[in-house]
Scaffold this active site. Structure first.
Site, PDB file in Angstrom:
ATOM      1  N   ARG A 132      -0.629  -9.444  12.918  1.00 42.36           N
ATOM      2  CA  ARG A 132      -1.199  -8.362  12.090  1.00 42.36           C
ATOM      3  C   ARG A 132      -2.046  -8.940  10.966  1.00 42.36           C
ATOM      4  O   ARG A 132      -3.068  -8.368  10.603  1.00 42.36           O
ATOM      5  CB  ARG A 132      -0.068  -7.491  11.517  1.00 42.36           C
ATOM      6  CG  ARG A 132       0.545  -6.561  12.562  1.00 42.36           C
ATOM      7  CD  ARG A 132       1.904  -6.052  12.139  1.00 42.36           C
ATOM      8  NE  ARG A 132       1.869  -5.194  10.963  1.00 42.36           N
ATOM      9  CZ  ARG A 132       2.923  -4.958  10.188  1.00 42.36           C
ATOM     10  NH1 ARG A 132       4.085  -5.509  10.466  1.00 42.36           N
ATOM     11  NH2 ARG A 132       2.809  -4.166   9.144  1.00 42.36           N
TER      12      ARG A 132
ATOM     13  N   ARG B 161      -9.591   1.134   8.335  1.00 38.47           N
ATOM     14  CA  ARG B 161      -9.131  -0.217   8.608  1.00 38.47           C
ATOM     15  C   ARG B 161     -10.178  -1.035   9.330  1.00 38.47           C
ATOM     16  O   ARG B 161      -9.948  -2.197   9.615  1.00 38.47           O
ATOM     17  CB  ARG B 161      -7.916  -0.092   9.527  1.00 38.47           C
ATOM     18  CG  ARG B 161      -6.666  -0.708   8.981  1.00 38.47           C
ATOM     19  CD  ARG B 161      -5.614  -0.495  10.049  1.00 38.47           C
ATOM     20  NE  ARG B 161      -4.453  -1.229   9.772  1.00 38.47           N
ATOM     21  CZ  ARG B 161      -3.394  -0.713   9.128  1.00 38.47           C
ATOM     22  NH1 ARG B 161      -3.416   0.516   8.666  1.00 38.47           N
ATOM     23  NH2 ARG B 161      -2.345  -1.458   8.966  1.00 38.47           N
TER      24      ARG B 161
ATOM     25  N   ARG C 195      11.865  -6.186   4.649  1.00 39.52           N
ATOM     26  CA  ARG C 195      11.622  -4.739   4.592  1.00 39.52           C
ATOM     27  C   ARG C 195      12.558  -4.012   5.549  1.00 39.52           C
ATOM     28  O   ARG C 195      12.813  -4.459   6.660  1.00 39.52           O
ATOM     29  CB  ARG C 195      10.178  -4.412   4.973  1.00 39.52           C
ATOM     30  CG  ARG C 195       9.975  -2.894   5.037  1.00 39.52           C
ATOM     31  CD  ARG C 195       8.554  -2.488   4.993  1.00 39.52           C
ATOM     32  NE  ARG C 195       7.799  -2.985   6.134  1.00 39.52           N
ATOM     33  CZ  ARG C 195       6.509  -2.754   6.301  1.00 39.52           C
ATOM     34  NH1 ARG C 195       5.855  -2.048   5.389  1.00 39.52           N
ATOM     35  NH2 ARG C 195       5.889  -3.238   7.339  1.00 39.52           N
TER      36      ARG C 195
ATOM     37  N   ARG D 226      11.382  -2.742  11.222  1.00 40.94           N
ATOM     38  CA  ARG D 226      10.354  -2.161  12.089  1.00 40.94           C
ATOM     39  C   ARG D 226      10.011  -3.149  13.203  1.00 40.94           C
ATOM     40  O   ARG D 226       9.965  -4.349  12.970  1.00 40.94           O
ATOM     41  CB  ARG D 226       9.087  -1.897  11.252  1.00 40.94           C
ATOM     42  CG  ARG D 226       8.833  -0.433  10.991  1.00 40.94           C
ATOM     43  CD  ARG D 226       7.793  -0.202   9.926  1.00 40.94           C
ATOM     44  NE  ARG D 226       6.480  -0.792  10.202  1.00 40.94           N
ATOM     45  CZ  ARG D 226       5.441  -0.679   9.376  1.00 40.94           C
ATOM     46  NH1 ARG D 226       5.561   0.003   8.254  1.00 40.94           N
ATOM     47  NH2 ARG D 226       4.293  -1.235   9.670  1.00 40.94           N
TER      48      ARG D 226
ATOM     49  N   LYS E  34       0.835  -1.210   0.000  1.00 37.27           N
ATOM     50  CA  LYS E  34       0.000   0.000   0.000  1.00 37.27           C
ATOM     51  C   LYS E  34       0.864   1.253   0.000  1.00 37.27           C
ATOM     52  O   LYS E  34       0.644   2.177  -0.769  1.00 37.27           O
ATOM     53  CB  LYS E  34      -0.904   0.048   1.244  1.00 37.27           C
ATOM     54  CG  LYS E  34      -1.843  -1.109   1.396  1.00 37.27           C
ATOM     55  CD  LYS E  34      -2.701  -0.987   2.641  1.00 37.27           C
ATOM     56  CE  LYS E  34      -1.928  -1.015   3.940  1.00 37.27           C
ATOM     57  NZ  LYS E  34      -1.245  -2.297   4.221  1.00 37.27           N
TER      58      LYS E  34
END
Ligand code: AP5
Ligand code: MG
Length: 214
Positions: A171, A88, A127, A160, A13
């Site tokens: 998540r 969300r 990431r 992260r 996203k």
């Protein structure tokens, strides 16, 4: 042009929202980035949000909705904006619709970046995010020029906290329970567009431009 980016954590996203914002010259509004900036600056909002984010849980709706509604009412949003990570939950979507209806406005597109869970789990471990400017990279799919250093601002890159494998699974579960129902919500509203998010990021963007127009 008012656009919502839907998709699981790590679907891409943020990657696509940045490209959309640049091409169509509209603001990119990421609630995750707003919370991370608040955490970095030690604000009250940041302290509250961090306790949820670190566990892979959603921040309560009441901490998110007013923040976004205020943001989209700013002058730079007149031509439109791209929302990344908001709404969300169904209550967030309803609050957004209600706030826009008061202004005689509505969202134009909800773009669902579709990626299966297994691909996501593989992606997230790679990431890396910049501690300075928040830019996002990937060890394999979007590498930096100098290892561990942000191409844009030269600061350090980190994994992260919420990209640790056990938190990623949490998540994903939260996504399926609370966010996926939005796909039905925006299908019924007649604005849902689904694109394949598993292909190369430039090809994902081409599919988006096909929808939004040149
Ligand atoms: P947020 O920051 O929004 O996180 P998220 O939704 O989990 O999404 P990500 O940012 O992890 O993924 P992305 O889809 O942006 O993927 P990216 O482009 O980086 O939210 C964080 C937390 O804040 C939430 O968990 C929650 O606690 C809280 N929060 C935020 N908004 C909230 C709200 N509205 N309500 C309540 N709580 C809220 O891509 C991922 C990686 O893959 C990158 O490394 C990228 O380089 C790579 N990649 C991207 N596209 C491709 C491709 N096509 N091929 C290969 N690699 C790719
Ligand atoms: Mg993101």
């Amino acid at each position: 042009m008012k656009i919502i980016m839907l998709g699981a954590p790590g679907a891409g996203k943020g990657t696509q929202a940045k490209k959309i914002a640049a091409k169509y010259d509209i603001p990119h509004i990421s609630t995750g980035d707003i919370f991370r900036a608040n955490i970095k600056n030690g604000t009250e909002l940041g302290k509250k949000a961090k306790t949820y984010m670190d566990q892979g849980l959603l921040v309560p709706d009441e901490l998110v909705v007013d923040l976004v509604v205020d943001r989209v009412n700013q002058d730079d949003c007149e031509k439109g904006y791209v929302l990344d990570g908001f709404p969300r939950t169904i209550p967030q979507a309803e609050s957004l619709d209600a706030a826009l209806a008061k202004l005689g406005q509505k969202m134009d597109y909800a773009i669902d970046v579709d990626v299966p869970d297994q691909v996501i789990v593989n992606r997230m471990g790679g990431r890396r995010a910049c501690v300075g400017c928040g830019a996002t990279y990937h060890l394999v799919y979007a590498p930096v020029k100098n290892e561990g250093i942000c191409d844009t601002c030269g600061k350090e890159l980190i994994l992260r906290d919420d990209d640790k494998p056990e938190t990623v699974q949490k998540r994903l579960n939260v996504y399926h329970e609370q966010t996926q129902p939005l796909i039905d919500y925006y299908t019924k509203a007649g604005i849902l567009k689904t694109i394949d998010g598993t292909v190369d990021m430039n090809d994902v963007f081409k599919a988006i431009v096909d929808i939004l127009g040149e």
